[in-house]
Design an enzyme around this catalytic site. Structure first.
Site, PDB file in Angstrom:
ATOM      1  N   HIS A 123       0.817  -1.228   0.000  1.00 45.04           N
ATOM      2  CA  HIS A 123       0.000   0.000   0.000  1.00 45.04           C
ATOM      3  C   HIS A 123       0.845   1.269   0.000  1.00 45.04           C
ATOM      4  O   HIS A 123       0.365   2.334   0.393  1.00 45.04           O
ATOM      5  CB  HIS A 123      -0.971  -0.013   1.194  1.00 45.04           C
ATOM      6  CG  HIS A 123      -2.010  -1.104   1.124  1.00 45.04           C
ATOM      7  ND1 HIS A 123      -2.754  -1.526   2.201  1.00 45.04           N
ATOM      8  CD2 HIS A 123      -2.427  -1.860   0.066  1.00 45.04           C
ATOM      9  CE1 HIS A 123      -3.588  -2.486   1.821  1.00 45.04           C
ATOM     10  NE2 HIS A 123      -3.401  -2.715   0.521  1.00 45.04           N
ATOM     11  N   THR A 192      -3.457  -8.064  11.110  1.00 45.17           N
ATOM     12  CA  THR A 192      -4.333  -7.518  10.061  1.00 45.17           C
ATOM     13  C   THR A 192      -5.742  -8.070  10.230  1.00 45.17           C
ATOM     14  O   THR A 192      -5.914  -9.237  10.592  1.00 45.17           O
ATOM     15  CB  THR A 192      -3.798  -7.801   8.638  1.00 45.17           C
ATOM     16  OG1 THR A 192      -4.791  -7.399   7.675  1.00 45.17           O
ATOM     17  CG2 THR A 192      -3.426  -9.249   8.402  1.00 45.17           C
TER      18      THR A 192
HETATM   19  C1  BJW Z   1      -3.073  -6.394  16.726  1.00 47.42           C
HETATM   20  C2  BJW Z   1      -2.595  -5.653  17.766  1.00 47.42           C
HETATM   21  C3  BJW Z   1      -1.382  -6.053  18.278  1.00 47.42           C
HETATM   22  C4  BJW Z   1      -4.429  -4.766  17.256  1.00 47.42           C
HETATM   23  N1  BJW Z   1      -0.743  -7.105  17.736  1.00 47.42           N
HETATM   24  N2  BJW Z   1      -2.437  -7.423  16.212  1.00 47.42           N
HETATM   25  C5  BJW Z   1     -13.211  -7.610  -3.577  1.00 47.42           C
HETATM   26  C6  BJW Z   1     -14.354  -7.648  -2.811  1.00 47.42           C
HETATM   27  C7  BJW Z   1     -14.834  -6.494  -2.168  1.00 47.42           C
HETATM   28  C8  BJW Z   1     -14.147  -5.289  -2.281  1.00 47.42           C
HETATM   29  C9  BJW Z   1     -13.014  -5.263  -3.021  1.00 47.42           C
HETATM   30  C10 BJW Z   1     -12.549  -6.403  -3.659  1.00 47.42           C
HETATM   31  N3  BJW Z   1     -11.398  -6.076  -4.306  1.00 47.42           N
HETATM   32  C11 BJW Z   1     -11.138  -4.775  -4.079  1.00 47.42           C
HETATM   33  C12 BJW Z   1     -12.105  -4.250  -3.315  1.00 47.42           C
HETATM   34  C13 BJW Z   1     -12.201  -2.861  -2.844  1.00 47.42           C
HETATM   35  C14 BJW Z   1     -11.261  -2.546  -1.701  1.00 47.42           C
HETATM   36  C15 BJW Z   1     -11.552  -3.444  -0.501  1.00 47.42           C
HETATM   37  O1  BJW Z   1     -10.851  -4.388  -0.195  1.00 47.42           O
HETATM   38  N4  BJW Z   1     -12.588  -3.122   0.231  1.00 47.42           N
HETATM   39  C16 BJW Z   1     -12.952  -3.915   1.408  1.00 47.42           C
HETATM   40  C17 BJW Z   1     -12.741  -3.065   2.668  1.00 47.42           C
HETATM   41  C18 BJW Z   1     -14.340  -4.396   1.251  1.00 47.42           C
HETATM   42  N5  BJW Z   1      -9.872  -2.691  -2.124  1.00 47.42           N
HETATM   43  C19 BJW Z   1      -9.266  -1.749  -2.828  1.00 47.42           C
HETATM   44  O2  BJW Z   1      -9.869  -0.768  -3.213  1.00 47.42           O
HETATM   45  C20 BJW Z   1      -7.812  -1.970  -3.170  1.00 47.42           C
HETATM   46  N6  BJW Z   1      -7.640  -1.782  -4.577  1.00 47.42           N
HETATM   47  C21 BJW Z   1      -7.959  -2.713  -5.485  1.00 47.42           C
HETATM   48  O3  BJW Z   1      -8.257  -3.841  -5.185  1.00 47.42           O
HETATM   49  O4  BJW Z   1      -7.893  -2.251  -6.785  1.00 47.42           O
HETATM   50  C22 BJW Z   1      -8.569  -2.986  -7.776  1.00 47.42           C
HETATM   51  C23 BJW Z   1     -10.081  -2.903  -7.548  1.00 47.42           C
HETATM   52  C24 BJW Z   1     -10.664  -1.721  -7.109  1.00 47.42           C
HETATM   53  C25 BJW Z   1     -12.051  -1.642  -6.883  1.00 47.42           C
HETATM   54  C26 BJW Z   1     -12.847  -2.773  -7.071  1.00 47.42           C
HETATM   55  C27 BJW Z   1     -12.240  -3.962  -7.499  1.00 47.42           C
HETATM   56  C28 BJW Z   1     -10.853  -4.021  -7.742  1.00 47.42           C
HETATM   57  C29 BJW Z   1      -6.955  -0.926  -2.493  1.00 47.42           C
HETATM   58  C30 BJW Z   1      -6.956  -1.067  -1.021  1.00 47.42           C
HETATM   59  C31 BJW Z   1      -6.169   0.095  -0.405  1.00 47.42           C
HETATM   60  C32 BJW Z   1      -6.242   0.101   1.111  1.00 47.42           C
HETATM   61  N7  BJW Z   1      -5.758   1.356   1.569  1.00 47.42           N
HETATM   62  C33 BJW Z   1      -5.629   1.566   3.019  1.00 47.42           C
HETATM   63  C34 BJW Z   1      -5.147   3.025   3.243  1.00 47.42           C
HETATM   64  C35 BJW Z   1      -3.646   3.136   2.893  1.00 47.42           C
HETATM   65  C36 BJW Z   1      -3.162   4.534   3.020  1.00 47.42           C
HETATM   66  C37 BJW Z   1      -3.211   5.063   4.423  1.00 47.42           C
HETATM   67  O5  BJW Z   1      -2.590   4.485   5.330  1.00 47.42           O
HETATM   68  O6  BJW Z   1      -3.889   6.059   4.603  1.00 47.42           O
HETATM   69  O7  BJW Z   1      -4.711   0.624   3.574  1.00 47.42           O
HETATM   70  S1  BJW Z   1      -7.143   1.265   3.914  1.00 47.42           S
HETATM   71  C38 BJW Z   1      -6.351   0.520   5.302  1.00 47.42           C
HETATM   72  O8  BJW Z   1      -6.742  -0.874   5.389  1.00 47.42           O
HETATM   73  C39 BJW Z   1      -4.855   0.545   5.004  1.00 47.42           C
HETATM   74  C40 BJW Z   1      -4.420  -0.804   5.502  1.00 47.42           C
HETATM   75  O9  BJW Z   1      -3.196  -1.193   4.919  1.00 47.42           O
HETATM   76  C41 BJW Z   1      -5.572  -1.686   5.132  1.00 47.42           C
HETATM   77  C42 BJW Z   1      -5.655  -2.964   5.941  1.00 47.42           C
HETATM   78  O10 BJW Z   1      -5.884  -2.691   7.291  1.00 47.42           O
HETATM   79  P1  BJW Z   1      -5.174  -3.578   8.399  1.00 47.42           P
HETATM   80  O11 BJW Z   1      -3.722  -3.418   8.310  1.00 47.42           O
HETATM   81  O12 BJW Z   1      -5.697  -4.950   8.328  1.00 47.42           O
HETATM   82  O13 BJW Z   1      -5.639  -2.814   9.748  1.00 47.42           O
HETATM   83  P2  BJW Z   1      -6.993  -2.988  10.563  1.00 47.42           P
HETATM   84  O14 BJW Z   1      -7.130  -1.800  11.427  1.00 47.42           O
HETATM   85  O15 BJW Z   1      -8.127  -3.329   9.694  1.00 47.42           O
HETATM   86  O16 BJW Z   1      -6.713  -4.279  11.477  1.00 47.42           O
HETATM   87  C43 BJW Z   1      -5.773  -4.252  12.528  1.00 47.42           C
HETATM   88  C44 BJW Z   1      -5.735  -5.640  13.153  1.00 47.42           C
HETATM   89  O17 BJW Z   1      -4.690  -5.642  14.105  1.00 47.42           O
HETATM   90  C45 BJW Z   1      -7.033  -6.023  13.896  1.00 47.42           C
HETATM   91  O18 BJW Z   1      -7.422  -7.321  13.472  1.00 47.42           O
HETATM   92  C46 BJW Z   1      -6.613  -6.037  15.357  1.00 47.42           C
HETATM   93  O19 BJW Z   1      -7.266  -7.052  16.127  1.00 47.42           O
HETATM   94  C47 BJW Z   1      -5.144  -6.310  15.253  1.00 47.42           C
HETATM   95  N8  BJW Z   1      -4.333  -5.807  16.361  1.00 47.42           N
HETATM   96  N9  BJW Z   1      -3.534  -4.630  18.031  1.00 47.42           N
HETATM   97  C48 BJW Z   1      -1.346  -7.746  16.681  1.00 47.42           C
HETATM   98  N10 BJW Z   1      -0.834  -5.393  19.314  1.00 47.42           N
END
Ligand code: BJW
Length: 250
Positions: A123, A192
């Protein structure tokens, strides 16, 4: 000090002999460094801010100043943060495992600051900027006090080099991540929520190809019931424990 973290013996044995390991990290690994996650209730960024107002290309088009200022706030947070024992344990894994691939969804650069040599950034990275028109990495001129500053080559706005919703992931990074996931013996999904695509598919690719899939997370995710081992706990405690038990001399 005694802790309650249980690392399965089978995992330690497999890890000791493993030639190919892939690790996918998310915001949770940086939580213990004080960097907020996205989806945790109360403390997550999306509990306070709406993603569609800040982390989409449409949001930037609508209100570039707001988006830029939000990223400036997060950049300051990240630059004050320090890597934690979870990040450092992954550095040890990289040294121990012959073919090790670290894939991160994080944009905070903390893996690199901990000492990880090779990091596949899915990302992007919040420290870099790119031209919002051409997508080329650019640094603003020191004299440019604009919010956002302008691309020194074409005059368009600069934006952070991160992947927003609806945008494609960097092709090479995604390809390396697919390949490592489909070709590893052990796959770790660490800190994640496993909901954002396409990253959320990587553990499934690994499992399909015969890898042992391990999740380290203090909470449950959609992946938890499918993995071979779910280790419940913060990565800053679980990873050092796992690394010490696997390679006591490290
Ligand atoms: C601990 C802890 C501790 C706490 N120890 N653990 C197919 C189906 C449906 C939708 C889509 C699909 N394909 C694509 C999409 C659309 C979309 C998507 O996935 N949407 C879903 C939400 C439904 N995806 C996209 O748009 C992506 N692009 C793409 O696929 O392009 C082609 C396409 C587009 C459109 C349609 C179809 C195809 C791009 C995704 C970009 C994500 N961007 C972000 C922002 C980055 C910039 C920024 O930082 O500002 O990335 S959003 C945010 O979420 C960030 C993260 O990298 C990402 C993931 O989050 P993460 O890391 O998992 O964090 P959290 O907060 O969710 O979880 C934290 C975890 O830690 C929790 O489980 C806690 O329990 C745990 N935790 N403390 C260990 N101490």
């Amino acid at each position: 000090m005694q802790n309650n973290i249980d690392i399965p013996d089978e995992l330690i044995k497999i890890l000791r002999g493993a030639e190919r390991v892939a690790v996918l990290t998310g915001a949770g690994i940086s939580a213990e460094s004080g960097v907020p996650t996205f989806r945790d209730a109360q403390t997550g960024l999306w509990a306070q801010y709406r993603p569609e107002q800040l982390a989409t290309p449409q949001a930037f088009q609508r209100d570039p100043r707001l988006v830029w200022e939000w990223y400036t706030w997060r950049r300051n947070l990240v630059s004050a943060a320090k890597p934690n024992p979870g990040h450092r344990s992954i550095v040890i894994m990289e040294k121990r495992v012959p073919k090790f691939t670290l894939i991160t969804q994080n944009v905070d650069g903390l893996h690199q600051r901990a000492g990880s040599q090779v990091v596949v950034e899915l990302h992007g990275n919040i420290e870099r900027n790119k031209c919002s028109r051409e997508g080329i990495i650019r640094t603003p001129d020191a004299k440019d006090k604009g919010i956002p500053p302008r691309c020194p080559a074409c005059g368009s706005y600069l934006r952070p080099d991160v992947v927003w919703f609806g945008e494609s992931l960097p092709e090479q990074a995604l390809e390396r991540a697919w390949r490592a996931s489909g070709n590893c013996q052990v796959f770790f999904s660490i800190g994640t929520s496993a909901v954002v695509q396409p990253a959320a598919t990587l553990p499934l690719i690994a499992q399909e190809a015969g890898a042992i899939v391990v999740e380290i997370n203090p909470g449950e995710t959609p992946l938890s019931r499918q993995v071979d081992h779910h280790i419940d706990g913060p990565s800053g405690l679980v990873l050092p424990e796992m690394v010490t038990q696997t390679w006591p001399e490290s």
